[in-house]
Enzyme design. Structure first.
Site, PDB file in Angstrom:
ATOM      1  N   CYS A  62      31.496  -5.879  39.780  1.00 13.70           N
ATOM      2  CA  CYS A  62      30.741  -5.996  38.598  1.00 13.70           C
ATOM      3  C   CYS A  62      29.173  -6.294  38.787  1.00 13.70           C
ATOM      4  CB  CYS A  62      30.973  -7.181  37.585  1.00 13.70           C
ATOM      5  SG  CYS A  62      30.924  -8.702  38.377  1.00 13.70           S
ATOM      6  N   ALA A  65      28.593  -9.290  41.023  1.00 16.31           N
ATOM      7  CA  ALA A  65      28.864  -9.065  42.333  1.00 16.31           C
ATOM      8  C   ALA A  65      27.680  -8.508  43.233  1.00 16.31           C
ATOM      9  CB  ALA A  65      30.096  -8.404  42.668  1.00 16.31           C
ATOM     10  N   ARG A  96      31.527 -12.559  52.006  1.00 10.98           N
ATOM     11  CA  ARG A  96      30.836 -11.456  52.496  1.00 10.98           C
ATOM     12  C   ARG A  96      30.271 -11.508  53.879  1.00 10.98           C
ATOM     13  NH1 ARG A  96      28.529  -6.602  50.626  1.00 10.98           N
ATOM     14  NH2 ARG A  96      26.371  -6.452  51.272  1.00 10.98           N
ATOM     15  N   HIS A 195      22.822  -4.648  41.487  1.00  9.90           N
ATOM     16  CA  HIS A 195      21.690  -4.633  42.533  1.00  9.90           C
ATOM     17  C   HIS A 195      20.224  -4.192  42.137  1.00  9.90           C
ATOM     18  CE1 HIS A 195      25.353  -2.261  44.727  1.00  9.90           C
ATOM     19  NE2 HIS A 195      25.447  -3.576  45.070  1.00  9.90           N
TER      20      HIS A 195
END
Lengths: 476, 502
Positions: A62, A65, A96, A195
């Site tokens: 999503c 994230a 990550r 992003h």
């Protein structure tokens, strides 16, 4: 249509048959045999960046994230508040592997799970009041934090909280930037919008807010490298050896100051185009900074990219670049000599995010391997356009693939290696198909640069050639 | 070929210099300020401020409801988890569980987006159920919710009714559901809600006289080894027991070269017959609150709460309870195991007696571990439970006050692992028990760490070993004493005390 393309299309048609009619019609547009020329236009283009169908088990994440997990999370001297219920921050806690230097909880907060832990009362009465208190408490607990980012989870946008006004007030009160990020998970169709939203929040709240005392003609920004297992450091090493001065890393091992001074660079170098092209385009428009894409996976692409980058600079850089290439070539050849015999002609299926579905192809080819199928979790049309020429005609390209399709294609294509994520990994282990996680480098890395290629080669070899696969007693 | 990966590579001079050079652009805090601040975070002053926090949560040891709901539903045969809400949540749940179990975890989402926020998630669930059924052919679809669906008020009951009426999913496919808002409780609450949802949603044929069998509900238990152990104990006593819900195959399936979406789990037929069991025994209290209430009031059947069978006395009580409801005696084989476990604990006690412990985890797990530590003569000092409530605090206090070894303990509910950091600096202990994220405490406070709980990401296979029953007591004894002995050797490495016999 070539035979191979026809064969691939036939395989796609077979696999799509399992879906209900409506879903089949929608899904089949996302899976295509490759046309490296891309000339057939929209007829053969892979459809992308649209909503996942409900119930098919999309592998996508999503917007949160994409923002907290990818773009903002690695910024080490900022406290990233997972604003909302406890889960999102818990599941993305230090998973990550964006490495960074500093002391956790003192001047580095990237390995922490900091949350407002919404309770029912926050949903009913709103979370703004408590948000202000949280910001004050962050300042008290972490006095060296250089900023706070508010990473919005789903409820924040649904209950109509005004985090922007709280952030503004707190920025003034605390004397550090408090940055609201509207990355609620229901926004957009995947990580991708996260992003973009994160890029925009950097643009609006941080970019250009500080200046470098001394600038040089060789100042560059290293953009779209999240330093997974140390990738950005291995990349930076190459750029520095070429004679360039990296003034900012976006965003692996980054500090907020690097974002602030970035507009003083002469050139933006972008590795993960998908997640950070937005800021590059903005800096180009606003500051006239050109940007180029590069690829530091595997020697062939590394040499090409180094020369491409050097071409932007004077002869001294070009000469140094050639010297660096000459220096590392024997070591790279030695890696190929060591691993190629055991990997030659092995086939690979990829399904990853960002840049990897196309950028890693060259590294596999350096080892004599062939990527026969690839695709993106959250790619857009421009990603696929960049991918077609990298793949052979008739190779399989898929977008937002479902585990059902992935498995069905793998059964038919019988790859020697699958590279994808944690959710896929163990299904392939059960199938006896060698697998590497290509998001987290399976807890290895770095894979970028001259220092990364030997690690990549070693890891692919240990996956493909592990004796453990032979122990499986297959049920008929 | 010698290859340097991240473990060694970045110690090279080239990188040490690079890191130093990068500081020019970082506008870093001066090193002495960083050093002083680091020291200050270890101080009493910092601890006081840390405990005055009212709103900020740092490194909490809890997850959210739908994760627990998923674990519960994963324990049933041919059952697909369906989560109504945003798709990112499901990606996270699947990743989280896979990282712990090192197993594939299937679950679908209804992929709700901005328009669903406006119009509700009805079309998502209808299309989602059709796709999920057509593609994955489950016998049961267990529906839970993310906070998005909860905030906008999706009505699962009517949505699912509508799906059944429209014939989207064939008759006979069970579709139980649970509302699992992430802003209420934690993963253990979600487990409870889904268990109740499944027991109430999947209706069996109720018989007048109870069957010969009993039900056992393990609760939110992530040790696949516990389920195997439980079934072994029941079989050793010749007790017909249905484990609700059994993840021992679904989250630990054999490698046969074939991937199965639904490998094992409690059979739906057994689930349907569970209502007829003579009695239901729950092994956890805080993850079965609503489930127990449901069994008592709606089923009108016997429901008993066993202490978590971790340690000797708790296992004794559990087996006595099974014996009482089933009429089957504890077998000789189990009695012999008990003897062996007690023997092991006696042999190892000198290295555990008086040792100070910090424990962090879920409330039920903590109750069991505390009980075991007290039995060994260990002294719990810090007991921290992020998702513990006042009821847990009372239970824990009462357990601790019942033993002279519990005198030093303080129970902290609703606190997080950043609080525990301050506690460990202020009052050091000999051993810390917690999940993988406790490794930050191990590093910062130099407290030896024993990994027990969930999630366990950075060590492999620990969850395959039972911690319940007498066999579990032997495993716990083994891990605790040998972790302490490793630590003793590390400290004695260059002294005369480097003994070869302990």
């Amino acid at each position: 249509m070539s035979t191979l393309t026809q064969q691939t299309q036939k395989m796609i048609d077979e696999v799509m048959e399992a879906y209900p009619e409506k879903t089949r019609k929608l899904r089949e547009k996302h899976v295509r045999p490759n046309d490296p020329t891309g000339e057939c236009g929209s007829a053969c283009a892979v459809k992308s960046n649209v909503k996942s169908r409900p119930g098919i088990m999309t592998i996508r994440g999503c917007a949160y994230a994409g923002s907290k997990g990818v773009v903002w999370g690695p910024v080490k001297d900022v406290v990233h508040l997972s604003h909302g219920p406890v889960g999102c921050g818990q599941y993305s806690w230090w998973s990550r592997r964006n490495y960074s230097n500093g002391i956790t909880g003192v001047d580095n907060f990237s390995a922490m799970h900091i949350t407002s832990d919404f309770q029912e009362r926050d949903i009913v009465f709103g979370g703004d009041k408590r948000l202000a208190k949280i910001c004050r408490e962050i300042k008290e607990m972490f006095p060296l934090a250089k900023g706070i980012s508010i990473q919005s989870e789903c409820p924040v946008g649904l209950i109509g909280d005004d985090i922007e006004s709280v952030a503004k007030k707190m920025t003034e009160e605390l004397g550090i930037p408090v940055i609201p990020v509207r990355c609620e998970g229901f926004r957009g169709v995947s990580q991708s919008l996260g992003h973009h939203i994160a890029n925009d929040s950097i643009r609006d709240h941080v970019l250009g807010k500080n200046t470098l005392e001394k600038v040089t003609d060789y100042d560059v920004n290293l953009i779209g490298d999240y330093n997974i297992g140390g990738d950005a450091w291995a990349s930076r090493r190459i750029l520095e050896e070429m004679g360039l001065r990296v003034i900012a890393q976006w965003s692996g091992d980054a500090t907020i100051n690097e974002f602030a001074i970035a507009p003083q660079a002469k050139l933006n170098l972008i590795h993960c185009y998908r997640s950070m092209n937005y800021i590059c385009r903005f800096m180009e428009e606003q500051y006239g900074i050109p940007w180029i894409e590069y690829n530091l996976f595997g020697p062939t692409k590394i040499y090409q990219s180094m020369r491409k980058i050097a071409a932007f600079f004077d002869d001294s850089i070009k000469e140094r670049t050639e010297a660096v290439i000459a220096k590392y070539t024997p070591a790279m050849d030695a890696v190929i000599d060591a691993y190629r015999p055991a990997l030659k002609d092995k086939t690979v299926m990829l399904y990853v995010g960002g840049l990897r579905p196309r950028h890693i192809i060259g590294a596999y080819e350096d080892l004599g391997m062939e990527v026969i199928a690839t695709g993106y979790e959250f790619g857009h049309n421009d990603d696929y356009k960049r991918t077609y020429p990298e793949m052979k005609e008739g190779a399989l390209i898929y977008d937002d693939i479902t585990p059902y399709e992935f498995e069905a294609f793998a059964k038919r294509l019988k790859p020697d290696l699958v590279g994808s994520g944690i959710k896929e990994k163990y299904a392939y282990h059960k199938m006896g198909v060698p697998f590497r996680q290509m998001h987290s480098w399976d807890y290895s890395g770095p894979y970028h640069g001259f220092d990364g290629f030997p690690v990549f080669a070693r890891d692919m070899d240990m996956a493909v050639n592990s004796p453990t696969w032979k122990l499986i007693r297959r049920k008929r | 070929m010698i290859v340097k990966d991240h473990n060694e590579l970045f110690k090279d001079t080239a990188y040490v210099e690079q890191f130093h050079g990068k500081r020019e652009f970082e506008n870093p805090c001066p090193e002495d300020v960083v050093h002083q601040t680091a020291q200050w975070t270890e101080s009493a002053d910092y601890k006081e401020k840390n405990f005055k926090r009212e709103a900020l949560v740092i490194n909490p040891a809890k997850a959210c409801q739908p994760l627990g709901a998923m674990l519960c539903a994963l324990g049933f045969e041919n059952t697909l988890n369906f989560v109504q809400g945003s798709q990112g949540c499901v990606a996270y749940f699947r990743s989280h569980l896979s990282r712990h179990f090192k197993e594939p975890v299937a679950a679908v989402s209804s992929s709700m987006t901005e328009d669903s926020a406006v119009f509700g998630g009805i079309s998502n669930i209808l299309e989602g159920l059709e796709n999920a059924y057509t593609l994955y052919k489950p016998a049961m679809i267990a529906v839970s919710t993310t906070c998005m669906a909860e905030v906008i008020g999706d009505d699962l009951n009517s949505y699912i009714k509508s799906a059944v009426e429209k014939g989207i999913v064939p008759e006979g496919v069970e579709i139980p559901f649970a509302h699992t808002p992430s802003f209420v409780g934690s993963h253990i609450t979600g487990y409870d809600n889904m268990m109740k949802g499944i027991l109430s949603g999947v209706k069996g044929q109720v018989r007048v006289s109870p069957a010969d069998s009993i039900n056992i509900i393990p609760g939110f238990d992530t040790y696949t080894g516990n389920y195997v152990e439980l079934k072994r104990l029941m079989s050793s006593m010749d007790v017909k027991a249905t484990v609700l819900a059994d993840i021992s195959d679904t989250l630990d399936s054999p490698n046969t070269g074939r991937y199965r979406l639904f490998p094992g789990g409690t059979p739906i037929s057994a689930l349907k017959d569970a209502v007829n069991a003579r009695s239901t025994i729950a092994l956890q209290k805080y993850s079965t609150v609503k489930t127990g209430e449901f069994i008592k009031t709606v089923w009108g059947r016997d429901f008993q709460l066993s202490p978590v069978p971790i340690g000797i006395q708790n296992t004794d009580e559990f087996l006595d309870m099974v014996s009482a409801v089933s009429g089957r005696p504890v077998s000789h084989a189990i009695e012999a195991e008990r003897g062996r476990a007690v023997d092991a604990m006696i042999d190892s006690h000198p290295y555990v007696h008086g040792k100070r412990f910090a424990l962090v985890g879920d409330p039920d797990l903590l109750m069991g571990l505390m009980s075991f530590v007290l039995e060994m003569g260990g002294r719990p000092v810090h007991v921290l439970c992020t998702n513990g409530d006042a009821g847990f605090a009372k239970d824990a206090e009462s357990l601790l006050r019942g033993s002279p070894f519990g005198d030093d303990a303080t129970v902290h509910i609703g606190k997080d692992m950043w609080h525990l950091r301050s506690l460990l600096f202020a009052e050091p202990v000999d051993l810390l028990i917690g999940n993988s994220y406790a490794k930050f405490l191990w590093r910062d406070t130099k407290t030896p760490l024993l990994r027990i709980g969930f999630p366990l990401f950075d060590r492999h296979h620990l969850h395959r070993y039972p911690i319940i029953g007498y066999q579990g007591a032997i495993n716990l004894t083994n891990w605790i004493v040998n972790t302490l002995l490793d630590e003793m050797d590390r400290k004695a490495m260059f002294t005369q005390s480097f003994d070869v016999i302990r």
